[in-house]
Design a protein around this motif. Sequence first.
Motif, short mmCIF file in Angstrom:
data_model
loop_
_atom_site.label_atom_id
_atom_site.label_comp_id
_atom_site.label_asym_id
_atom_site.label_seq_id
_atom_site.Cartn_x
_atom_site.Cartn_y
_atom_site.Cartn_z
N VAL A 16 0.81 -1.22 0.00
CA VAL A 16 0.00 0.00 0.00
C VAL A 16 0.85 1.27 0.00
N HIS A 17 2.12 1.17 0.35
CA HIS A 17 3.00 2.34 0.39
C HIS A 17 4.02 2.21 -0.74
N GLU A 18 4.01 3.17 -1.64
CA GLU A 18 4.94 3.13 -2.77
C GLU A 18 6.30 3.73 -2.43
N GLU A 19 6.34 4.62 -1.43
CA GLU A 19 7.56 5.36 -1.15
C GLU A 19 8.33 4.84 0.07
N ARG A 20 7.80 3.81 0.72
CA ARG A 20 8.49 3.26 1.89
C ARG A 20 8.16 1.78 2.03
N PRO A 21 8.88 1.07 2.88
CA PRO A 21 8.67 -0.37 2.98
C PRO A 21 7.26 -0.73 3.46
N ASN A 22 6.86 -1.95 3.14
CA ASN A 22 5.58 -2.50 3.57
C ASN A 22 5.85 -3.75 4.42
N PRO A 23 6.31 -3.58 5.65
CA PRO A 23 6.67 -4.75 6.46
C PRO A 23 5.43 -5.57 6.81
N LEU A 24 5.63 -6.88 6.98
CA LEU A 24 4.56 -7.79 7.36
C LEU A 24 5.11 -8.76 8.40
N GLU A 25 4.40 -8.87 9.52
CA GLU A 25 4.75 -9.84 10.55
C GLU A 25 3.47 -10.53 11.00
N LEU A 26 3.43 -11.84 10.88
CA LEU A 26 2.23 -12.56 11.27
C LEU A 26 2.57 -13.97 11.75
N PHE A 27 1.64 -14.53 12.50
CA PHE A 27 1.63 -15.96 12.82
C PHE A 27 0.38 -16.56 12.16
N GLN A 28 0.53 -17.74 11.57
CA GLN A 28 -0.65 -18.50 11.18
C GLN A 28 -0.60 -19.84 11.92
N ILE A 29 -1.54 -20.01 12.81
CA ILE A 29 -1.61 -21.19 13.67
C ILE A 29 -2.61 -22.16 13.08
N TRP A 30 -2.19 -23.40 12.88
CA TRP A 30 -3.10 -24.44 12.43
C TRP A 30 -3.68 -25.13 13.66
N LEU A 31 -5.01 -25.11 13.74
CA LEU A 31 -5.71 -25.74 14.86
C LEU A 31 -6.57 -26.87 14.29
N ASN A 32 -6.26 -28.09 14.72
CA ASN A 32 -6.97 -29.24 14.19
C ASN A 32 -8.43 -29.23 14.60
N LEU A 33 -9.26 -29.89 13.81
CA LEU A 33 -10.67 -30.10 14.15
C LEU A 33 -10.87 -31.56 14.55
N PRO A 34 -11.72 -31.83 15.52
CA PRO A 34 -12.03 -33.22 15.85
C PRO A 34 -12.82 -33.85 14.70
N LYS A 35 -12.83 -35.18 14.68
CA LYS A 35 -13.50 -35.90 13.59
C LYS A 35 -14.93 -35.42 13.38
N ALA A 36 -15.64 -35.15 14.47
CA ALA A 36 -17.04 -34.75 14.37
C ALA A 36 -17.23 -33.42 13.65
N ALA A 37 -16.18 -32.59 13.59
CA ALA A 37 -16.29 -31.26 12.99
C ALA A 37 -15.54 -31.13 11.67
N LYS A 38 -14.88 -32.20 11.22
CA LYS A 38 -14.09 -32.08 10.00
C LYS A 38 -14.94 -31.85 8.75
N THR A 39 -16.21 -32.21 8.82
CA THR A 39 -17.09 -31.96 7.69
C THR A 39 -18.06 -30.81 7.96
N ALA A 40 -17.74 -29.98 8.95
CA ALA A 40 -18.57 -28.80 9.23
C ALA A 40 -18.47 -27.81 8.07
N PRO A 41 -19.48 -26.97 7.89
CA PRO A 41 -19.38 -25.94 6.85
C PRO A 41 -18.21 -25.01 7.12
N GLY A 42 -17.59 -24.52 6.06
CA GLY A 42 -16.54 -23.54 6.22
C GLY A 42 -17.06 -22.29 6.92
N HIS A 43 -16.17 -21.64 7.67
CA HIS A 43 -16.59 -20.46 8.43
C HIS A 43 -15.43 -19.47 8.48
N TYR A 44 -15.78 -18.19 8.40
CA TYR A 44 -14.79 -17.10 8.38
C TYR A 44 -15.21 -16.09 9.42
#
Length: 239
Positions: free
Chosen positions: A49-77
């Motif tokens: 988004v910034h053309e004249e200065r750096p665009n730093p990015l720092e994030l964590f993406q944590i994978w959290l497993n679902l139990p068998k009963a929820a693996k076919t649940a509808p996607g959710h955001y």
Amino acid sequence: RGFETVTIVLEGLVDHFDSAGATGRYGHGDVQWMTAGDGLQHAEMFPLVHEERPNPLELFQIWLNLPKAAKTAPGHYKMLWSESIPVLKFQDDQERSIQMRIIAGEYEGTSAPAPAPDSWAAAAENQVAIWLLTLDPQAEFSLPPAGEGVNRTLYCFEGSSVQIANTEIPGSRAVNVSPDETIAIKNGPDQSRILLLQGKPIAEPVAQYGPFVMNTQAEIQQAFEDYRSTRFGGWPWDR
């Protein structure tokens, strides 16, 4: 398919699009909680988004497993916007500052926003916690016990060193700690940041291949076949 991503953006911005039609731009402390469930395509783009200065990015993406009963649940955001995430600030006996952001779970009566509805974290008895701790130089903090049988990890991702349960830990290390006793944390000479991850094990078999996390290899094969035939709902975006 079959698990969740919890994306914590500490700095910078992320653009999200998925096959269920959800989209959003988030960052600078926001958290995205996405349940893949029965299957989602999603894209993560990092806008400059910034053309004249750096665009730093720092994030964590944590994978959290679902139990068998929820693996076919509808996607959710779900978005946990930064201003909705509790931030606790307190001082140790020497008036050195400690800050805690509660992304999942609760601490001494202060609770995080609710997670996605089919998440393992949605049931309090699973004791899922995601906390971000920031400690001033030399600050001391006592991590209270959780429950027996809970997995608990501290990832010291910023700072030169920290002492955990009387053991010196150099920076950029993850440490598994006992869940059923108080853990003394004493920071080193620099500001430190620590990511706490905690939860009861699901205690089911795990079969994983790429972005599919199921219970058996046969279910992984079925995920391949379903994706080829349905594209998990297709892609509604032009670009």
